[in-house]
Design a protein around this motif. Structure first.
Motif, PDB file in Angstrom:
ATOM      1  N   LEU A 108       0.821  -1.199   0.000  1.00  0.00           N
ATOM      2  CA  LEU A 108       0.000   0.000   0.000  1.00  0.00           C
ATOM      3  C   LEU A 108       0.865   1.263   0.000  1.00  0.00           C
ATOM      4  N   SER A 109       1.957   1.258   0.746  1.00  0.00           N
ATOM      5  CA  SER A 109       2.831   2.435   0.791  1.00  0.00           C
ATOM      6  C   SER A 109       3.463   2.709  -0.577  1.00  0.00           C
ATOM      7  N   GLU A 110       3.770   1.659  -1.320  1.00  0.00           N
ATOM      8  CA  GLU A 110       4.319   1.846  -2.662  1.00  0.00           C
ATOM      9  C   GLU A 110       3.255   2.359  -3.632  1.00  0.00           C
ATOM     10  N   ASN A 116       5.983   6.921  -7.594  1.00  0.00           N
ATOM     11  CA  ASN A 116       5.640   5.703  -8.326  1.00  0.00           C
ATOM     12  C   ASN A 116       4.503   5.950  -9.306  1.00  0.00           C
ATOM     13  N   PHE A 117       3.534   6.752  -8.900  1.00  0.00           N
ATOM     14  CA  PHE A 117       2.440   7.089  -9.801  1.00  0.00           C
ATOM     15  C   PHE A 117       2.956   7.852 -11.013  1.00  0.00           C
TER      16      PHE A 117
END
Length: 129
Positions: A108-110, A116-117
Motif C-alpha cells: 500500500l505504501s508503494e 511511483n504514480f
C-alpha cells in the motif's frame, strides 16, 4: 535513415534468431538454423512507425521480420554493425523516458507514493511520443 535507404528487394540479409524466435513457428526456426540468410522479397509497414521486411528463407518459405530482427550485410557478406544516428531521436527527454521501467507495486505504501504514480504515468504514455 531507414532500412529502405540501405537495402533493396533482392538483397540478402541475416536473420537475428534471438530477437524473433518467440514469435516464429518451429519450421521457420529450423529453416533459419539451416541458413540464417534470407533474400528480401518485399517491405511491409509494421505498426505505422516502422518498416519490416518479407524474407524468402532457405526452405523457400516467406516470413516477415521487424527491422531490428535482421542484420544487414555488406557486399562481402559481412554483417554491418548498427549505429544509432545522433540526429535520429537524439532528445534527452526521449532517451530518459525510454529507459524508464515500471514494476507492479504490491504494498500500500508503494501504491500511494506519488513518485511511483508519476513513473507509471510516464511509462504508460511513452509509446504515444
Amino acid at each position: 535513415m531507414s532500412i529502405l535507404d540501405k537495402v533493396k528487394i533482392g538483397n540478402s540479409v541475416q536473420v537475428n534468431l534471438e530477437m524473433s524466435k518467440d514469435r516464429l513457428t518451429k519450421e521457420t526456426i529450423d529453416a533459419i538454423n539451416v541458413s540464417s540468410l534470407g533474400k528480401i522479397s518485399d517491405f511491409r509497414i509494421t505498426d505505422g512507425k516502422g518498416i519490416g521486411v518479407v524474407l524468402q528463407l532457405s526452405n523457400g518459405e516467406e516470413q516477415w521480420f521487424f527491422e531490428d530482427e535482421i542484420d544487414l550485410l555488406d557486399e562481402n557478406g559481412s554483417v554491418i554493425k548498427k549505429t544509432k544516428n545522433k540526429n535520429e531521436n537524439s532528445n534527452f527527454i526521449f532517451d530518459f523516458i525510454s529507459g524508464l521501467n515500471y514494476e507492479n507495486k504490491n504494498k500500500l505504501s508503494e501504491l500511494l507514493n506519488p513518485i511511483n504514480f508519476f513513473i507509471w504515468l510516464v511509462v504508460s504514455f511513452k509509446d504515444i511520443f
